[in-house]
Design a protein around this motif. Structure first.
Motif, short mmCIF file in Angstrom:
data_model
loop_
_atom_site.label_atom_id
_atom_site.label_comp_id
_atom_site.label_asym_id
_atom_site.label_seq_id
_atom_site.Cartn_x
_atom_site.Cartn_y
_atom_site.Cartn_z
N LEU A 729 43.48 39.84 26.25
CA LEU A 729 42.19 40.15 26.84
C LEU A 729 41.45 38.87 27.22
O LEU A 729 40.85 38.78 28.30
CB LEU A 729 41.36 40.98 25.86
N THR A 730 41.51 37.87 26.35
CA THR A 730 40.85 36.60 26.65
C THR A 730 41.48 35.92 27.86
O THR A 730 40.78 35.44 28.76
CB THR A 730 40.93 35.67 25.43
N ARG A 731 42.83 35.89 27.91
CA ARG A 731 43.52 35.23 29.02
C ARG A 731 43.26 35.96 30.33
O ARG A 731 42.98 35.32 31.36
CB ARG A 731 45.03 35.19 28.73
N LEU A 732 43.32 37.28 30.30
CA LEU A 732 43.05 38.05 31.52
C LEU A 732 41.62 37.83 31.98
O LEU A 732 41.34 37.70 33.18
CB LEU A 732 43.33 39.53 31.27
N GLY A 733 40.69 37.79 31.02
CA GLY A 733 39.30 37.53 31.37
C GLY A 733 39.11 36.17 32.01
O GLY A 733 38.33 36.03 32.97
N GLU A 734 39.85 35.16 31.52
CA GLU A 734 39.74 33.83 32.11
C GLU A 734 40.23 33.82 33.56
O GLU A 734 39.62 33.22 34.45
CB GLU A 734 40.55 32.83 31.28
N LEU A 735 41.37 34.51 33.81
CA LEU A 735 41.93 34.54 35.17
C LEU A 735 41.01 35.28 36.13
O LEU A 735 40.75 34.82 37.25
CB LEU A 735 43.32 35.19 35.15
N VAL A 736 40.52 36.44 35.67
CA VAL A 736 39.62 37.22 36.53
C VAL A 736 38.31 36.46 36.74
O VAL A 736 37.76 36.44 37.85
CB VAL A 736 39.38 38.60 35.93
N GLY A 737 37.82 35.83 35.68
CA GLY A 737 36.59 35.06 35.80
C GLY A 737 36.71 33.93 36.80
O GLY A 737 35.77 33.66 37.57
N ALA A 738 37.88 33.26 36.82
CA ALA A 738 38.09 32.18 37.78
C ALA A 738 38.08 32.70 39.21
O ALA A 738 37.52 32.06 40.11
CB ALA A 738 39.41 31.47 37.47
N GLU A 739 38.69 33.86 39.44
CA GLU A 739 38.69 34.44 40.78
C GLU A 739 37.29 34.88 41.18
O GLU A 739 36.90 34.74 42.35
CB GLU A 739 39.66 35.63 40.84
N MET A 740 36.53 35.42 40.22
CA MET A 740 35.16 35.85 40.52
C MET A 740 34.27 34.65 40.85
O MET A 740 33.41 34.73 41.74
CB MET A 740 34.58 36.61 39.34
N ALA A 741 34.48 33.56 40.16
CA ALA A 741 33.68 32.37 40.43
C ALA A 741 33.94 31.85 41.84
O ALA A 741 33.04 31.31 42.48
CB ALA A 741 33.99 31.29 39.40
N ALA A 742 35.18 32.03 42.33
CA ALA A 742 35.51 31.57 43.68
C ALA A 742 34.92 32.47 44.76
O ALA A 742 34.61 32.00 45.86
CB ALA A 742 37.04 31.50 43.84
N ALA A 743 34.78 33.77 44.46
CA ALA A 743 34.21 34.71 45.44
C ALA A 743 33.35 35.73 44.72
O ALA A 743 33.74 36.90 44.56
CB ALA A 743 35.34 35.39 46.23
N PRO A 744 32.18 35.35 44.23
CA PRO A 744 31.37 36.24 43.39
C PRO A 744 30.91 37.50 44.11
O PRO A 744 30.85 38.58 43.51
CB PRO A 744 30.18 35.36 42.98
N SER A 745 30.61 37.39 45.39
CA SER A 745 30.11 38.56 46.10
C SER A 745 31.17 39.64 46.29
O SER A 745 30.83 40.82 46.45
CB SER A 745 29.57 38.13 47.47
N SER A 746 32.42 39.26 46.22
CA SER A 746 33.50 40.23 46.46
C SER A 746 33.70 41.16 45.28
O SER A 746 34.27 42.24 45.43
CB SER A 746 34.81 39.49 46.75
#
Length: 1086
Positions: A729-746
């Motif tokens: 859960l932590t690792r998946l959250g880190e990966l998703v969080g990194a993608e969200m930081a790159a395109a937060p509005s999406s």
């Protein structure tokens, strides 16, 4: 001199005598008929003598060469002394009588050697070529002029346009002729001769102004003078066809016209049919000449015009055509079938008309166009039988375009009955079909035959074997191309539809034999074995990809160690992974990755896998998801199975489904651990937000894991998987969080959806999703936590949660300490506690004990390690007060225990917590599995305490003993007479001084463990039993290393004390083993 040369010399001498009173040196064209038969007959005799000799020379070609060189040597005035040394033809040449060019040219005509004559002609430099061609034209035009003269002229013209034979080397007759020309003309020019190659027209020296006339102009002029001597329609068609082709290749095209293979085959077949050879056996030489004719008609002429213009050439050709048309020579006789020259003229007319239609209209062009369109030429048809023969001859003899014709052959097989002749040609010429297009066409043909009504089983079996053999002979790269094409067409290859049972059984037998061979040799994973295994799997996969992949999956999961070999095989066969995203899928919708996943699903479906089989399954998928070294030309590494396909197939449908959850989590962890540099990350293709929510739900369920579920339902995730779950859960959250930081509005809508969904879960779950939340949300915690921690309001907010009323702040605080290291650091630094206040420290210590009792049972191993660090920090910093009472000794030992204060207090704290947990008010909290888990956690804590004790009091290195009664403490010795260093002596002295404290600490630890072992429900915790053995073993090691640490009386008392405590155990087996170990605790001073 050989026999043939002698015969020829004799024939020429006889011919010279027959010319009397004249001679061969002055013979006229009209007189050749009197003597020519003697020479021609001798040439035939010489050829018959060498008929059975495969290396025999072509006497016709050789004698023409010798006669021509004799003429040239005489004209050049070459000295005979120079000739015999440097001319390999000198013996034969010198034996011939004097002759003239009439003999040469009539000999060419009589022996029908236009091709050889043109080949020699192309060896001349440009200036001499024009001169020799002019002499040839003059001879042809000289009286008497017959149709044979005109035919020879046209044949030489066309042979010049076709060019010399490129396959002859410098040792050929043409090559030696070119060498002699180079020698003869070296004084006047320095041409760059290309032995047996097409002539290079550029002379190295500037030619004379009048000597550089166009070859085309010379030939057209000669034909104009010969036009009246053409009296037959066939010869007229030949002359006009050659004229049109010369016009077309000299002016109307700039590059070779590429004909599709189908058109080439059609034209070759029509050329063969027009020769009236429909029922005859075709020779390779006949096909080769037809190909030369075809190539010369579509390739720019070697003799580029420089004087004559297109307009001039059009005018000449138009005049010729008008003359012959007015003579009615271009009108086909009724009832006469098309001849070869008629067919050639038809093709030439079509080419020229097509080219002229693409140009701006000119008066000359218009005249010729109208004239050509008015011609009524019969069309030539060829039968499929002729086309089949042409294909077979081209393929069997590796003639020009044989590879593209092999593709056509496979197409013809799909349209005609698959008879023995086809199969025989295919079997004898397999190498010609070892190319991608031909193999795919053959596969289609085989598939059509297999699925047809009333399929001939014997022929289909033979064709299947031939196609598989052709595939097996390909390189690995080509095999993968073919596999990808097969998979794109059908996941079941040749067996997509129903086929005769005999063929199915034969394939299943081959499949079983292949995998039996691989399994039997798989233990020795050499490069040769791997290559063999790859070839075997590729062969059966080409026939039926699905069946082969099923066998791979079966071997990978159920054969011990088979997963690594099967993965290595598949990684060598990327063609089986099919098209990546964006490419076309197979007709049945199964791409390579999807097909393999489906095969794996079928392999494990409805089967109870053992732990070993699950491990092999996981490792197999892990290897296939791992990117491998790319093939040459690939830009980046690729995995056989894309991780997103594995997640979508094996994780998302099963992660919340009972017993499959643990397996799904392990697969998910393996996929998330892969390095991925692409953006966006592949995990964003796997419904990441629903997946995060499912994982959060599972984690929520593990928080109250030992609570009885409604109806006694099975927990979807084991307690042992809680740690894995938190990590995933932590690792998946880190990966998703990194993608969200790159395109937060999406992802804003998905983010708020996830946050709202997690509101129904335990409040601690959201901390695992902190990388996803970023700075969007505050940390929501129970309000009671804010009462024991000074947390900033900008980042933290309190909520009234029903389970967390007044007095539960330390419970929430301790739960936060278990979640992560950064959060634990925050909790410790923000703890609101006045260490100078005994009341606050006392209340805090009691609260920690109660909270520990509640948190301990639901901790995973990593959480428990984190919590132990927290407790150790609290004890060391005097924020947690743990009174140490001597419950297991009658008097206070005279020891300094301050160095082990933290270990003793921590052990007592754990004892007190477990006393509460095992008490009557709490013992019903946990089932048997829960108590076993608590036992393992406590054993883990004991190991940490033991590790701390060992670090503070290390045992002497091997070969050195501690202090003994025979060795003074101040002067210990080591083995082999070597003295200890001062540092080592100090270490031993300190160790000896602290060994008694260590033994005391170990005895207390042993008593604590036995106390808990006895009072814990069940009383047979294996983990605590092993901890007891570890304590006793270390106790014995300390006694052996430091004999003076314990007297014989003390060791007897210790054994008696330990035995008394151990007698309280319920398990006889554990008790017996421990008592045996206790009996070995004898002091060496006894």
């Amino acid at each position: 001199m050989d026999k043939g040369a002698a015969v020829l010399q004799g024939a020429f001498l006889l011919a010279d005598q027959l010319c009397q009173p004249s001679s061969l040196s002055s013979i006229q064209k009209a007189d050749w008929s009197k003597v020519g038969q003697v020479v021609v007959g001798a040439i035939k005799d010489a050829c018959r003598m060498d008929k059975n000799n495969p290396t025999a020379v072509n006497w016709t070609e050789r004698i023409i060469c010798v006669v021509w060189l004799k003429l040239l040597c005489r004209e050049a005035g070459e000295d005979i002394e120079e000739t015999w040394r440097r001319n390999p033809f000198f013996p034969l040449q010198n034996g011939l009588p004097e002759l003239n060019r009439v003999v040469l040219l009539e000999l060419v005509k009589s022996t029908e050697a236009a091709r050889a004559f043109a080949g020699f002609l192309l060896c001349f430099p440009t200036v001499q070529l024009n001169a020799e061609l002019e002499r040839f034209n003059q001879h042809v035009k000289s009286s008497p002029v017959k149709e044979e003269d005109v035919r020879l002229f046209l044949q030489v013209w066309w042979e010049l346009w076709k060019g010399g034979c490129e396959q002859k080397g410098g040792a050929s007759v043409e090559g030696m002729f070119a060498s002699q020309l180079s020698r003869l003309f070296s004084e006047s020019s320095s041409p760059n001769y290309q032995s047996a190659k097409r002539l290079k027209l550029e002379n190295t020296e500037s030619p004379e102004p009048g000597a550089n006339a166009d070859i085309l102009q010379v030939l057209l002029h000669a034909l104009t003078e010969l036009k009246a001597h053409i009296s037959s329609t066939d010869l007229c068609c030949q002359a006009l066809s050659i004229s049109l082709d010369a016009l077309y290749t000299s002016f109307l095209i700039d590059a070779e016209v590429e004909l599709p293979p189908e058109r080439k085959l059609q034209m070759l077949s029509q050329m063969i049919s027009s020769r009236g050879m429909n029922g005859e056996q075709l020779s390779p030489e006949l096909i080769r000449e037809a190909q030369r004719d075809l190539r010369a008609s579509h390739t720019p002429a070697h003799f580029r015009p420089s004087t004559i213009t297109l307009r001039g050439a059009l005018k000449v050709v138009t005049e010729l055509a008008e003359f012959w048309q007015s003579s009615k020579l271009l009108k086909m006789q009724d009832g006469c079938g098309p001849s070869f020259n008629t067919f050639r003229l038809q093709q030439s007319v079509q080419r020229v008309l097509t080219a002229l239609d693409e140009r701006e209209e000119d008066s000359e062009e218009s005249s010729l166009r109208d004239l050509l369109k008015s011609l009524d030429l019969p069309s030539t048809e060829s039968s499929p039988e002729v086309s089949a023969q042409v294909l077979a001859v081209v393929i069997a003899n590796r003639l020009e375009d044989y590879e593209s014709f092999a593709v056509l052959f496979a197409d013809e097989m799909s349209q005609a009955p698959c008879d023995e002749r086809w199969l025989d040609c295919l079997e004898k010429n397999q190498a010609a079909f070892r190319q991608h297009d031909a193999l795919i066409r053959l596969s289609s043909t085989l598939r059509r035959n297999l699925h047809s009504q009333g399929a001939d089983v014997s022929r289909c079996r033979k064709l299947t074997k031939l196609v598989a053999d052709i595939f097996s002979a390909l390189s690995l790269e080509d095999k993968n191309r073919a596999l990808a094409a097969t998979l794109q067409s059908s996941s079941r290859g040749f067996f997509q539809q129903t086929v005769p049972s005999a063929l199915t059984e034969a394939f299943e037998k081959e499949l079983n034999m292949a995998f039996n061979c691989i399994i039997q040799g798989g233990g020795r994973a050499s490069a040769a074995n791997l290559n063999t295994a790859v070839s075997l799997v590729a062969r059966v996969s080409f026939q039926n990809p699905e069946a082969a992949l099923k066998s791979c999956c079966q071997s990978a999961v159920f054969n011990k160690g088979g997963f690594s070999l099967m993965a290595a095989i598949l990684q060598q066969l990327p063609g089986l992974r099919g098209q990546r995203s964006g490419g076309p899928a197979a007709e049945d919708g199964q791409g390579g990755g999807a097909l393999l996943c489906r095969c794996l699903q079928e392999t494990i479906r409805n089967k109870s896998l053992s732990n070993t089989e699950k491990e092999q399954f996981l490792k197999f998928l892990g290897l296939l998801m791992t990117p491998v070294r790319p093939a040459e030309g690939d830009e980046k590494q690729q995995s056989f199975l894309p991780p997103q396909e594995v997640i979508n197939t094996f994780v998302l449908p099963h992660i919340s489904a009972g017993a499959d959850a643990d397996l799904s989590l392990q697969l998910l962890q393996a996929a998330l651990s892969l390095d991925e540099l692409s953006s966006p990350h592949w995990v964003m293709l796997c419904s990441p937000f629903p997946l995060l929510y499912i994982l959060s739900q599972l984690l929520h369920q593990t928080l109250g894991f030992w609570e009885q579920t409604p109806g006694g339902a099975v927990q979807p995730c084991s307690m042992d998987s809680k740690e894995l779950l938190a990590s995933v859960l932590t690792r998946l959250g880190e990966l998703v969080g990194a993608e969200m930081a790159a395109a937060p509005s999406s992802y804003s809508r998905a983010l708020f959806w996830l946050y709202n969904k997690t509101e129904e879960l335990d409040w601690t779950v959201r901390f695992y999703l902190k990388p996803v939340w970023g700075e969007h949300f505050k940390n929501e915690v129970p309000s009671s936590l804010l009462a024991v921690c000074d947390l900033p309001e900008q980042e933290w907010s309190g909520s009234d949660l029903p389970p967390y009323g007044p007095g539960t702040g330390l419970l929430a605080w301790m739960e936060c300490c278990c979640i992560s290291d950064p959060l634990q650091t925050t909790m410790l630094s923000r703890l609101a506690l006045d260490r100078s206040s005994p009341e606050q420290v006392g209340m805090f210590s009691k609260g920690v004990l109660v909270a520990l009792t509640q948190v301990l049972p639901c901790c995973s191993p990593s959480q428990w390690s984190r919590l132990l660090r927290c407790l150790r920090e609290l004890v060391a910093s005097a924020r947690l007060h743990v009174p140490f009472s001597l419950e297991y000794v009658d008097h206070l030992p005279l020891l300094d225990l301050r160095g082990f204060s933290c270990e003793l207090r921590l052990s007592v704290l754990l004892l007190r917590a477990l006393q509460l947990l095992c008490g009557s008010s709490c013992s019903h909290w946990l089932p048997a599995e829960g108590w076993a888990h608590v036992g393992r956690l406590y054993a883990h804590a004991v190991r940490e305490i033991m590790g701390s004790v060992r670090a503070k009091q290390p045992l002497p290195s091997p070969g050195r003993s501690g202090v003994s009664k025979h060795t003074p403490v101040t002067a210990p010795k080591v083995c082999d007479g070597e003295e200890n260093s001062p540092a080592e002596e100090g270490e031993v002295q300190v160790g000896a001084a602290r060994s008694q404290e260590v033994l005391f600490v170990l005895s207390q630890l042993y008593c604590h463990v036995q106390h808990i072992q006895v009072m814990m429900p069940g009383g047979q915790c294996e983990a605590l039993f092993l901890s007891s053995l570890d304590i006793l073993s270390h106790y014995e090691a300390v006694m052996a290393a430091f004999p003076d640490s314990c007297t014989s009386v003390e060791s007897d008392n210790t054994r008696h004390f330990f035995s008394t405590i151990t007698d309280n155990l319920q398990s006889r087996e554990m008790k017996a083993v421990l008592q045996q170990k206790i009996a070995q605790l004898v002091s060496s001073t006894a």
